[in-house]
Design a protein around this motif. Structure first.
Motif, PDB file in Angstrom:
ATOM      1  N   ARG A   1       0.811  -1.223   0.000  1.00  0.00           N
ATOM      2  CA  ARG A   1       0.000   0.000   0.000  1.00  0.00           C
ATOM      3  C   ARG A   1       0.842   1.271   0.000  1.00  0.00           C
ATOM      4  O   ARG A   1       0.311   2.349  -0.201  1.00  0.00           O
ATOM      5  N   SER A   2       2.134   1.167   0.258  1.00  0.00           N
ATOM      6  CA  SER A   2       2.974   2.341   0.491  1.00  0.00           C
ATOM      7  C   SER A   2       3.301   3.078  -0.804  1.00  0.00           C
ATOM      8  O   SER A   2       3.299   2.482  -1.888  1.00  0.00           O
ATOM      9  N   PRO A   3       3.643   4.363  -0.707  1.00  0.00           N
ATOM     10  CA  PRO A   3       4.102   5.101  -1.894  1.00  0.00           C
ATOM     11  C   PRO A   3       5.385   4.503  -2.466  1.00  0.00           C
ATOM     12  O   PRO A   3       6.167   3.869  -1.751  1.00  0.00           O
ATOM     13  N   ILE A   4       5.581   4.728  -3.762  1.00  0.00           N
ATOM     14  CA  ILE A   4       6.785   4.267  -4.456  1.00  0.00           C
ATOM     15  C   ILE A   4       7.519   5.499  -4.972  1.00  0.00           C
ATOM     16  O   ILE A   4       6.895   6.409  -5.538  1.00  0.00           O
ATOM     17  N   GLN A   5       8.836   5.520  -4.784  1.00  0.00           N
ATOM     18  CA  GLN A   5       9.661   6.622  -5.263  1.00  0.00           C
ATOM     19  C   GLN A   5      10.426   6.164  -6.506  1.00  0.00           C
ATOM     20  O   GLN A   5      11.127   5.149  -6.464  1.00  0.00           O
ATOM     21  N   LEU A   6      10.284   6.917  -7.580  1.00  0.00           N
ATOM     22  CA  LEU A   6      11.004   6.645  -8.817  1.00  0.00           C
ATOM     23  C   LEU A   6      12.187   7.603  -8.872  1.00  0.00           C
ATOM     24  O   LEU A   6      12.014   8.813  -9.008  1.00  0.00           O
ATOM     25  N   GLU A   7      13.399   7.043  -8.765  1.00  0.00           N
ATOM     26  CA  GLU A   7      14.622   7.840  -8.763  1.00  0.00           C
ATOM     27  C   GLU A   7      15.346   7.641 -10.088  1.00  0.00           C
ATOM     28  O   GLU A   7      15.613   6.514 -10.495  1.00  0.00           O
ATOM     29  N   ASN A   8      15.666   8.759 -10.745  1.00  0.00           N
ATOM     30  CA  ASN A   8      16.348   8.651 -12.033  1.00  0.00           C
ATOM     31  C   ASN A   8      17.240   9.874 -12.258  1.00  0.00           C
ATOM     32  O   ASN A   8      17.110  10.597 -13.224  1.00  0.00           O
ATOM     33  N   GLY A   9      18.147  10.098 -11.312  1.00  0.00           N
ATOM     34  CA  GLY A   9      19.011  11.272 -11.368  1.00  0.00           C
ATOM     35  C   GLY A   9      18.603  12.272 -10.311  1.00  0.00           C
ATOM     36  O   GLY A   9      17.495  12.229  -9.772  1.00  0.00           O
ATOM     37  N   ASP A  10      19.503  13.200 -10.024  1.00  0.00           N
ATOM     38  CA  ASP A  10      19.279  14.133  -8.921  1.00  0.00           C
ATOM     39  C   ASP A  10      18.046  15.005  -9.116  1.00  0.00           C
ATOM     40  O   ASP A  10      17.420  15.434  -8.153  1.00  0.00           O
ATOM     41  N   ASP A  11      17.711  15.315 -10.373  1.00  0.00           N
ATOM     42  CA  ASP A  11      16.595  16.227 -10.625  1.00  0.00           C
ATOM     43  C   ASP A  11      15.347  15.490 -11.096  1.00  0.00           C
ATOM     44  O   ASP A  11      14.446  16.093 -11.652  1.00  0.00           O
TER      45      ASP A  11
ATOM     46  N   LEU B   1      12.826  12.858  -9.463  1.00  0.00           N
ATOM     47  CA  LEU B   1      12.260  11.978  -8.449  1.00  0.00           C
ATOM     48  C   LEU B   1      10.748  12.138  -8.481  1.00  0.00           C
ATOM     49  O   LEU B   1      10.220  13.230  -8.254  1.00  0.00           O
ATOM     50  N   LEU B   2      10.065  11.055  -8.816  1.00  0.00           N
ATOM     51  CA  LEU B   2       8.609  11.028  -8.798  1.00  0.00           C
ATOM     52  C   LEU B   2       8.150  10.171  -7.628  1.00  0.00           C
ATOM     53  O   LEU B   2       8.766   9.149  -7.312  1.00  0.00           O
ATOM     54  N   VAL B   3       7.061  10.595  -7.000  1.00  0.00           N
ATOM     55  CA  VAL B   3       6.435   9.795  -5.945  1.00  0.00           C
ATOM     56  C   VAL B   3       5.060   9.380  -6.442  1.00  0.00           C
ATOM     57  O   VAL B   3       4.257  10.220  -6.864  1.00  0.00           O
ATOM     58  N   ILE B   4       4.806   8.073  -6.414  1.00  0.00           N
ATOM     59  CA  ILE B   4       3.547   7.505  -6.891  1.00  0.00           C
ATOM     60  C   ILE B   4       2.823   6.912  -5.689  1.00  0.00           C
ATOM     61  O   ILE B   4       3.314   5.968  -5.056  1.00  0.00           O
ATOM     62  N   SER B   5       1.675   7.478  -5.362  1.00  0.00           N
ATOM     63  CA  SER B   5       0.856   6.995  -4.252  1.00  0.00           C
ATOM     64  C   SER B   5      -0.404   6.351  -4.797  1.00  0.00           C
ATOM     65  O   SER B   5      -0.862   6.680  -5.900  1.00  0.00           O
ATOM     66  N   ARG B   6      -0.973   5.423  -4.025  1.00  0.00           N
ATOM     67  CA  ARG B   6      -2.167   4.708  -4.463  1.00  0.00           C
ATOM     68  C   ARG B   6      -3.158   4.622  -3.316  1.00  0.00           C
ATOM     69  O   ARG B   6      -2.779   4.651  -2.152  1.00  0.00           O
ATOM     70  N   ASP B   7      -4.424   4.469  -3.677  1.00  0.00           N
ATOM     71  CA  ASP B   7      -5.462   4.233  -2.684  1.00  0.00           C
ATOM     72  C   ASP B   7      -6.445   3.244  -3.288  1.00  0.00           C
ATOM     73  O   ASP B   7      -6.625   3.188  -4.513  1.00  0.00           O
ATOM     74  N   GLY B   8      -7.077   2.443  -2.429  1.00  0.00           N
ATOM     75  CA  GLY B   8      -7.994   1.417  -2.916  1.00  0.00           C
ATOM     76  C   GLY B   8      -7.282   0.321  -3.675  1.00  0.00           C
ATOM     77  O   GLY B   8      -7.895  -0.399  -4.476  1.00  0.00           O
ATOM     78  N   SER B   9      -5.986   0.154  -3.415  1.00  0.00           N
ATOM     79  CA  SER B   9      -5.148  -0.776  -4.171  1.00  0.00           C
ATOM     80  C   SER B   9      -4.167  -1.459  -3.234  1.00  0.00           C
ATOM     81  O   SER B   9      -3.430  -0.778  -2.500  1.00  0.00           O
ATOM     82  N   GLU B  10      -4.143  -2.775  -3.276  1.00  0.00           N
ATOM     83  CA  GLU B  10      -3.143  -3.537  -2.528  1.00  0.00           C
ATOM     84  C   GLU B  10      -2.276  -4.370  -3.467  1.00  0.00           C
ATOM     85  O   GLU B  10      -1.564  -5.272  -3.040  1.00  0.00           O
ATOM     86  N   SER B  11      -2.339  -4.062  -4.758  1.00  0.00           N
ATOM     87  CA  SER B  11      -1.474  -4.702  -5.742  1.00  0.00           C
ATOM     88  C   SER B  11      -0.958  -3.617  -6.682  1.00  0.00           C
ATOM     89  O   SER B  11      -1.670  -2.665  -6.986  1.00  0.00           O
ATOM     90  N   VAL B  12       0.285  -3.768  -7.114  1.00  0.00           N
ATOM     91  CA  VAL B  12       0.888  -2.776  -7.998  1.00  0.00           C
ATOM     92  C   VAL B  12       1.717  -3.516  -9.040  1.00  0.00           C
ATOM     93  O   VAL B  12       2.436  -4.468  -8.729  1.00  0.00           O
ATOM     94  N   VAL B  13       1.592  -3.094 -10.285  1.00  0.00           N
ATOM     95  CA  VAL B  13       2.306  -3.705 -11.402  1.00  0.00           C
ATOM     96  C   VAL B  13       3.500  -2.827 -11.766  1.00  0.00           C
ATOM     97  O   VAL B  13       3.366  -1.605 -11.884  1.00  0.00           O
ATOM     98  N   VAL B  14       4.656  -3.447 -11.949  1.00  0.00           N
ATOM     99  CA  VAL B  14       5.855  -2.759 -12.446  1.00  0.00           C
ATOM    100  C   VAL B  14       6.238  -3.418 -13.760  1.00  0.00           C
ATOM    101  O   VAL B  14       6.391  -4.651 -13.814  1.00  0.00           O
ATOM    102  N   TRP B  15       6.396  -2.604 -14.820  1.00  0.00           N
ATOM    103  CA  TRP B  15       6.613  -3.183 -16.157  1.00  0.00           C
ATOM    104  C   TRP B  15       7.554  -2.332 -16.991  1.00  0.00           C
ATOM    105  O   TRP B  15       7.444  -1.107 -17.025  1.00  0.00           O
ATOM    106  N   ASN B  16       8.507  -3.014 -17.620  1.00  0.00           N
ATOM    107  CA  ASN B  16       9.311  -2.435 -18.700  1.00  0.00           C
ATOM    108  C   ASN B  16       9.581  -3.547 -19.710  1.00  0.00           C
ATOM    109  O   ASN B  16      10.037  -4.621 -19.338  1.00  0.00           O
TER     110      ASN B  16
END
Length: 289
Positions: free
Chosen positions: A212-222, A224-239
């Motif tokens: 359920r926790s937020p995810i931080q996307l780090e890709n260099g010093d400048d 940083l994205l924070v992705i938060s979710r609600d109503g969700s206990e599953s998260v997909v990561v894809w590339n």
């Protein structure tokens, strides 16, 4: 557009591309964005003075009747191939309507709805109300609201299939999933534990559960994205990485270098059973810090 519109027509107007697909063009002091009325699919969102929050394939012709590659496709009322019918359900290729807007100096709110008649035509025996709320400003929030209008329980699985921009996938790190369990769709191994940050050196297609926790996307010093979710206990990561990128439609061969998907979901055991009259909201919020 319908009545009860609080935003000015200077801020929102409908445009058609060369293929005839209709988009809401948003030009607000706080944000610029585009939303396809087919699929209620937001394809771009750029806060004022900031970089884009979403990735969109530069070679997608954005033709009517075809799912778009990038932005936030809405997968509903099933995820992937969990039910017979089109992959990821009916919402992303159905025509939605704008029902409400509210404008404030720092943000713009839009509500879209998939007409009930369009749902029952494609899903005989089911009755739903489906709404998508977009709150656009320095952050982007998407709230997908499903209501069971039937007199019997109905099963719901879904995802907000969010494509995010990265400077280079080779230097991308995802934090916040440490210790989480996941199914690896690439290897077929169903029981895995995430150790440390998620990194990328090949195709990644994972569903993390009980998370359920937020995810931080780090890709260099400048970047940083924070992705938060609600109503969700599953998260997909894809590339898709190299080989799959070459096979994907409307996707550059080197597109995998510039994107990663982090998807708020109700997938697999996180699918929901809605009782008659019950609603469920699946939400994601993206902000740059």
């Amino acid at each position: 557009m319908t009545a009860n519109m609080a935003a000015s027509f200077e801020e929102i107007h409908v445009v058609r591309n060369i293929h005839g697909r209709e988009f809401l063009e948003i030009n607000h002091p706080a944000v610029r964005a585009r939303i396809s009325l087919e699929g209620a699919h937001i394809v771009s969102c750029t806060p004022s003075g900031a970089k884009p929050l979403l990735w969109m394939s530069p070679i997608d012709p954005e033709e009517p009747g075809k799912p778009l590659r990038g932005g936030i496709p809405i997968c509903w009322p099933w995820f992937a191939g969990e039910r017979p019918g089109p992959a990821h359900g009916i919402a992303r290729t159905s025509q939605w309507v704008l029902t409400d807007t509210t404008s404030a100096p720092h943000q713009l709110r839009l509500m879209l709805e998939l007409p009930e008649a369009a749902i029952t035509r494609q899903l005989p025996g089911e009755r739903w109300r489906l709404q998508a709320e977009f709150v656009l400003g320095q952050t982007l929030s998407v709230n997908l609201i499903s209501t069971n209008l039937s007199d019997k329980p109905q099963v719901l699985s879904q995802a907000l299939h969010t494509y995010l921009p990265v400077r280079s996938i080779h230097s991308t790190r995802l934090w916040g999933l440490e210790g989480a369990s996941y199914v690896d769709q690439v290897t077929g191994v169903a029981s895995n534990i995430q150790h440390g940050a998620v990194t990328f050196s090949g195709e990644v297609d994972r569903i993390y559960y009980d998370h359920r926790s937020p995810i931080q996307l780090e890709n260099g010093d400048d970047h940083l994205l924070v992705i938060s979710r609600d109503g969700s206990e599953s998260v997909v990561v894809w590339n898709p990485w190299i080989e799959k990128s070459a096979r994907l439609s409307q996707f550059p061969d080197d597109g995998y270098l510039e994107m990663v998907c982090i998807e708020a979901a109700n997938a697999g055991p996180d699918a929901r059973i809605l009782e008659p009259g019950e609603s469920h909201a699946l939400s994601t919020e993206i902000k740059r810090v």
